[in-house]
Scaffold this active site. Structure first.
Site, PDB file in Angstrom:
ATOM      1  N   LYS A  44       0.831  -1.221   0.000  1.00 51.74           N
ATOM      2  CA  LYS A  44       0.000   0.000   0.000  1.00 51.74           C
ATOM      3  C   LYS A  44       0.862   1.266   0.000  1.00 51.74           C
ATOM      4  O   LYS A  44       0.357   2.385  -0.048  1.00 51.74           O
ATOM      5  CB  LYS A  44      -0.922   0.029   1.227  1.00 51.74           C
ATOM      6  CG  LYS A  44      -2.073  -0.932   1.178  1.00 51.74           C
ATOM      7  CD  LYS A  44      -3.170  -0.509   2.159  1.00 51.74           C
ATOM      8  CE  LYS A  44      -2.817  -0.796   3.593  1.00 51.74           C
ATOM      9  NZ  LYS A  44      -3.938  -0.507   4.512  1.00 51.74           N
ATOM     10  N   LYS A  46       2.624   2.213   2.577  1.00 52.54           N
ATOM     11  CA  LYS A  46       2.519   2.784   3.932  1.00 52.54           C
ATOM     12  C   LYS A  46       3.561   2.134   4.821  1.00 52.54           C
ATOM     13  O   LYS A  46       3.866   0.961   4.665  1.00 52.54           O
ATOM     14  CB  LYS A  46       1.137   2.474   4.522  1.00 52.54           C
ATOM     15  CG  LYS A  46       0.017   3.360   4.057  1.00 52.54           C
ATOM     16  CD  LYS A  46      -1.238   3.092   4.918  1.00 52.54           C
ATOM     17  CE  LYS A  46      -2.083   4.332   4.995  1.00 52.54           C
ATOM     18  NZ  LYS A  46      -3.254   4.172   5.865  1.00 52.54           N
TER      19      LYS A  46
HETATM   20  N1  C2G Z   1     -10.732   6.712   8.768  1.00 48.62           N
HETATM   21  C1  C2G Z   1     -11.740   7.637   9.067  1.00 48.62           C
HETATM   22  N2  C2G Z   1     -11.408   8.888   9.450  1.00 48.62           N
HETATM   23  C2  C2G Z   1     -10.098   9.263   9.557  1.00 48.62           C
HETATM   24  C3  C2G Z   1      -9.079   8.335   9.267  1.00 48.62           C
HETATM   25  C4  C2G Z   1      -9.425   7.047   8.868  1.00 48.62           C
HETATM   26  O1  C2G Z   1     -12.933   7.310   8.980  1.00 48.62           O
HETATM   27  N3  C2G Z   1      -9.804  10.535   9.944  1.00 48.62           N
HETATM   28  C5  C2G Z   1     -11.117   5.367   8.337  1.00 48.62           C
HETATM   29  C6  C2G Z   1     -10.646   5.030   6.920  1.00 48.62           C
HETATM   30  O2  C2G Z   1     -11.548   5.548   5.957  1.00 48.62           O
HETATM   31  C7  C2G Z   1     -10.629   3.499   6.952  1.00 48.62           C
HETATM   32  C8  C2G Z   1     -10.261   3.193   8.422  1.00 48.62           C
HETATM   33  O3  C2G Z   1     -10.512   4.401   9.175  1.00 48.62           O
HETATM   34  O4  C2G Z   1     -11.937   2.981   6.690  1.00 48.62           O
HETATM   35  C9  C2G Z   1      -8.808   2.799   8.583  1.00 48.62           C
HETATM   36  O5  C2G Z   1      -8.015   3.821   8.029  1.00 48.62           O
HETATM   37  P1  C2G Z   1      -6.473   3.451   7.647  1.00 48.62           P
HETATM   38  O6  C2G Z   1      -5.841   2.772   8.796  1.00 48.62           O
HETATM   39  O7  C2G Z   1      -5.855   4.660   7.047  1.00 48.62           O
HETATM   40  O8  C2G Z   1      -6.693   2.335   6.548  1.00 48.62           O
HETATM   41  P2  C2G Z   1      -6.348   2.381   4.978  1.00 48.62           P
HETATM   42  O9  C2G Z   1      -4.927   2.662   4.777  1.00 48.62           O
HETATM   43  O10 C2G Z   1      -7.371   3.262   4.361  1.00 48.62           O
HETATM   44  O11 C2G Z   1      -6.538   0.844   4.576  1.00 48.62           O
HETATM   45  O12 C2G Z   1      -8.088  -2.817   2.010  1.00 48.62           O
HETATM   46  C10 C2G Z   1      -8.383  -1.535   2.527  1.00 48.62           C
HETATM   47  C11 C2G Z   1      -7.187  -0.902   3.169  1.00 48.62           C
HETATM   48  O13 C2G Z   1      -6.541  -1.789   4.062  1.00 48.62           O
HETATM   49  C12 C2G Z   1      -7.624   0.363   3.899  1.00 48.62           C
END
Ligand code: C2G
Length: 129
Positions: A44, A46
């Site tokens: 990803k 990250k």
């Molecule tokens: N999220 C949110 N508000 C934020 C930050 C994150 O609602 N301020 C939500 C994201 O939209 C996601 C979840 O929290 O649904 C987890 O966010 P991340 O850890 O950044 O995950 P991500 O990198 O988006 O990974 O297969 C899908 C991926 O693994 C998603």
């Protein structure tokens, strides 16, 4: 039993994540979180500050989370929904539309993202000190 699944890295767990998990749990009776492995985070583009085990421990401490499984690739969602008897897939709406291929299997719901908070912001603040 209405089972819900969501996916993510959940690094530096913060209130944006908690609000997502709360709303996800409220979509059913049981919430599974598929937590991105460090290897998948590489894919990803990250780099989580905390290990998968530590991020799992964070999530298991959240009242809304019933189970944590590993997320190792993009493709596993189809089999996860079947294998875990999931009725609802949900993600923050920064992913809106990206997982509509799951609609034949389960409800797909995108939830409004919480503004002005992110793991990236927190990591940057940590590094600045
Ligand atoms: N999220 C949110 N508000 C934020 C930050 C994150 O609602 N301020 C939500 C994201 O939209 C996601 C979840 O929290 O649904 C987890 O966010 P991340 O850890 O950044 O995950 P991500 O990198 O988006 O990974 O297969 C899908 C991926 O693994 C998603």
């Amino acid at each position: 039993m209405r089972r819900v699944i969501t996916y993510g890295t959940f690094d530096t767990l913060h209130y944006g994540h908690i609000r997502l998990l709360k709303r996800a749990r409220e979509l059913g009776d049981y919430l599974i979180v598929a937590l991105s492995s460090d290897e998948f985070n590489e894919i990803k583009g990250k780099r989580a500050r905390f290990s998968w085990e530590d991020r799992k421990e964070d999530l298991l401490g959240v009242r809304y989370v019933d189970q944590v499984i590993r997320e190792d690739n993009w493709e596993q969602k189809v089999t996860d929904v079947a294998a875990h008897d999931v009725q609802v897939f949900t993600m923050g709406d920064d992913w809106a539309g990206k997982f509509d291929f799951l609609k034949p299997q389960c409800e797909v719901i995108y939830l409004p993202r919480t503004p002005d908070i992110s793991s990236t912001m927190i990591r940057t603040r940590i590094d600045a000190n």
